[in-house]
Design a protein around this motif. Sequence first.
Motif, PDB file in Angstrom:
ATOM      1  N   GLU A 136       1.000   9.520  -5.650  1.00  0.00           N
ATOM      2  CA  GLU A 136       1.368  10.893  -5.284  1.00  0.00           C
ATOM      3  C   GLU A 136       2.385  11.481  -6.269  1.00  0.00           C
ATOM      4  OE1 GLU A 136       2.829  10.920  -1.304  1.00  0.00           O
ATOM      5  OE2 GLU A 136       0.899  10.411  -0.393  1.00  0.00           O
TER       6      GLU A 136
ATOM      7  N   PRO B 299       0.814  -1.225   0.000  1.00  0.00           N
ATOM      8  CA  PRO B 299       0.000   0.000   0.000  1.00  0.00           C
ATOM      9  C   PRO B 299       0.841   1.266   0.000  1.00  0.00           C
ATOM     10  CG  PRO B 299      -0.860  -1.583   1.591  1.00  0.00           C
ATOM     11  CD  PRO B 299       0.472  -2.101   1.134  1.00  0.00           C
ATOM     12  N   PHE B 300       2.041   1.211   0.607  1.00  0.00           N
ATOM     13  CA  PHE B 300       2.916   2.378   0.619  1.00  0.00           C
ATOM     14  C   PHE B 300       3.460   2.661  -0.783  1.00  0.00           C
ATOM     15  CE2 PHE B 300       4.088   0.971   5.193  1.00  0.00           C
ATOM     16  CZ  PHE B 300       2.875   1.434   5.654  1.00  0.00           C
TER      17      PHE B 300
ATOM     18  N   HIS C  67       1.969   1.869  -3.574  1.00  0.00           N
ATOM     19  CA  HIS C  67       0.847   2.405  -4.353  1.00  0.00           C
ATOM     20  C   HIS C  67       0.621   3.882  -4.024  1.00  0.00           C
ATOM     21  CE1 HIS C  67      -1.055  -1.882  -4.850  1.00  0.00           C
ATOM     22  NE2 HIS C  67       0.158  -1.773  -5.357  1.00  0.00           N
ATOM     23  N   ARG C  68       0.629   4.192  -2.743  1.00  0.00           N
ATOM     24  CA  ARG C  68       0.402   5.579  -2.312  1.00  0.00           C
ATOM     25  C   ARG C  68       1.483   6.501  -2.846  1.00  0.00           C
ATOM     26  NH1 ARG C  68      -0.301   7.237   4.084  1.00  0.00           N
ATOM     27  NH2 ARG C  68       0.099   9.490   3.883  1.00  0.00           N
TER      28      ARG C  68
ATOM     29  N   GLU D 195      -4.830   4.141  -7.842  1.00  0.00           N
ATOM     30  CA  GLU D 195      -4.305   3.012  -7.078  1.00  0.00           C
ATOM     31  C   GLU D 195      -4.557   1.665  -7.738  1.00  0.00           C
ATOM     32  OE1 GLU D 195      -4.424   1.311  -2.497  1.00  0.00           O
ATOM     33  OE2 GLU D 195      -4.959   3.401  -2.926  1.00  0.00           O
TER      34      GLU D 195
END
Length: 200
Positions: free
Chosen positions: A27, A19-20, A22-23, A38
């Motif tokens: 960004e 998830p990091f 993807h985030r 995402e």
Amino acid sequence: MIDAAVIFDMDGLLINSEPFWHRAEVEVFNALEVPLHESMCNQTMGLRCDEVVSYWYARFPWTGTSQSEVAERIINRVSELVATLGQPMPGAVETIQLCQQMHLPLGLATSSPICLIDVVLNKLNLQDTFDVISSAQTEEFGKPHPAVYLTTANRLGVHPQKCVAFEDSIRGIISAKAASMRCIAVPALEEREDPRFAML
């Protein structure tokens, strides 16, 4: 030669970092006006960061910022998120401890760069756990190419066919299998119905 060894992937297997990634990718790419969201990030799961950047540049070329700088921004952001929010994946530390109790040599074979490996191992208190740590960033080809697994086995002094790899991504599994290793797949919960895992 040692009789057997265990080699672990890192992102999404030892630490809940996908998830990091993807985030951070959303960004950074959105700031470049790349229309990434995402759900699109799964297309590049398991690739090295530089390959992720090249993948999206080929589809949505931008100007003014080099691909290497974009990759650096993503890695730096992931490192920040891991350091502040990172958590081990369920059962990961216990599995490592079991392997240690069995006196099996342990390797780490990841697509992430060394700087991020250090952040993850510090976060999980695994700094002195692995006998060999290999990053695909130092290889000509990243996963799904078997290079990083072959390098890890060679440095461990164990024949690849005597190694068991733990992987969470399709590309990672292909990499381990292409290196002639047995592979235990630990896909994310939302991916466990993906028929590609059954084929591997």
